[in-house]
Design a protein around this motif. Structure first.
Motif, PDB file in Angstrom:
ATOM      1  N   UNK A 107      19.633   1.610   7.160  1.00  0.00           N
ATOM      2  CA  UNK A 107      18.456   0.770   7.314  1.00  0.00           C
ATOM      3  C   UNK A 107      17.457   1.115   6.197  1.00  0.00           C
ATOM      4  N   UNK A 108      16.840   0.083   5.634  1.00  0.00           N
ATOM      5  CA  UNK A 108      15.878   0.266   4.555  1.00  0.00           C
ATOM      6  C   UNK A 108      14.606   0.914   5.097  1.00  0.00           C
ATOM      7  N   UNK A 109      14.065   1.882   4.335  1.00  0.00           N
ATOM      8  CA  UNK A 109      12.813   2.531   4.729  1.00  0.00           C
ATOM      9  C   UNK A 109      11.650   1.870   3.996  1.00  0.00           C
ATOM     10  N   UNK A 110      10.553   1.709   4.712  1.00  0.00           N
ATOM     11  CA  UNK A 110       9.340   1.159   4.128  1.00  0.00           C
ATOM     12  C   UNK A 110       8.272   2.239   4.134  1.00  0.00           C
ATOM     13  N   UNK A 111       7.462   2.257   3.077  1.00  0.00           N
ATOM     14  CA  UNK A 111       6.427   3.269   2.937  1.00  0.00           C
ATOM     15  C   UNK A 111       5.063   2.605   2.866  1.00  0.00           C
ATOM     16  N   UNK A 112       4.111   3.178   3.554  1.00  0.00           N
ATOM     17  CA  UNK A 112       2.743   2.691   3.521  1.00  0.00           C
ATOM     18  C   UNK A 112       2.035   3.259   2.298  1.00  0.00           C
ATOM     19  N   UNK A 113       1.228   2.427   1.645  1.00  0.00           N
ATOM     20  CA  UNK A 113       0.487   2.852   0.454  1.00  0.00           C
ATOM     21  C   UNK A 113      -0.994   2.552   0.646  1.00  0.00           C
ATOM     22  N   UNK A 114      -1.834   3.468   0.234  1.00  0.00           N
ATOM     23  CA  UNK A 114      -3.269   3.240   0.226  1.00  0.00           C
ATOM     24  C   UNK A 114      -3.590   2.424  -1.019  1.00  0.00           C
ATOM     25  N   UNK A 115      -4.411   1.404  -0.867  1.00  0.00           N
ATOM     26  CA  UNK A 115      -4.777   0.545  -1.985  1.00  0.00           C
ATOM     27  C   UNK A 115      -6.258   0.728  -2.278  1.00  0.00           C
ATOM     28  N   UNK A 116      -6.558   1.035  -3.525  1.00  0.00           N
ATOM     29  CA  UNK A 116      -7.944   1.173  -3.950  1.00  0.00           C
ATOM     30  C   UNK A 116      -8.527  -0.220  -4.196  1.00  0.00           C
ATOM     31  N   UNK A 117      -9.695  -0.495  -3.663  1.00  0.00           N
ATOM     32  CA  UNK A 117     -10.343  -1.791  -3.836  1.00  0.00           C
ATOM     33  C   UNK A 117     -11.028  -1.833  -5.203  1.00  0.00           C
ATOM     34  N   UNK A 118     -10.341  -2.429  -6.169  1.00  0.00           N
ATOM     35  CA  UNK A 118     -10.878  -2.530  -7.527  1.00  0.00           C
ATOM     36  C   UNK A 118     -11.825  -3.710  -7.675  1.00  0.00           C
TER      37      UNK A 118
END
Length: 85
Positions: free
Chosen positions: A1-12
Motif C-alpha cells: 500500500x502506498x504511504x502518504x506523508x503530511x507536509x507543513x506548508x509555509x504561507x508565502x
C-alpha cells in the motif's frame, strides 16, 4: 500500500481580497490599452497566446502561463496577428 506523508506548508502569499475577476476571449485583432492601477494584477492564459508590454519589457504568454504585474506598473495586452479567433 502506498504511504502518504503530511507536509507543513509555509504561507508565502496571502490573498486578502480580489478587486475583480475578468475573462476575455482573444481574437487576432485583440488589443487592450495601457493602464496601471493600485493593486496587483494576475494574468493567466488558458488557451492561445497573448503578448504583454509591461514597463519597458514585452513578453509572450502561452497556454498555462501566468504573470503577476505589480501595482503602478504600466501594462498593455495584444494578440499575435497570426492567432485564430
Amino acid at each position: 500500500m502506498k504511504k502518504y506523508f503530511s507536509h507543513q506548508i509555509k504561507k508565502e502569499v496571502i490573498v486578502q481580497g480580489l478587486v475583480t475577476v475578468e475573462t476575455l476571449s482573444i481574437s487576432s485583432t485583440f488589443t487592450y490599452p495601457e493602464e496601471s492601477h493600485s493593486f496587483y494584477e494576475l494574468v493567466y492564459v488558458d488557451a492561445g497566446t497573448i503578448l504583454c508590454q509591461r514597463g519597458n519589457n514585452s513578453i509572450a504568454l502561452q497556454q498555462g502561463d501566468f504573470l503577476l504585474i505589480p501595482p503602478a506598473l504600466p501594462h498593455a495586452y495584444w494578440a499575435p496577428r497570426d492567432q485564430s479567433a
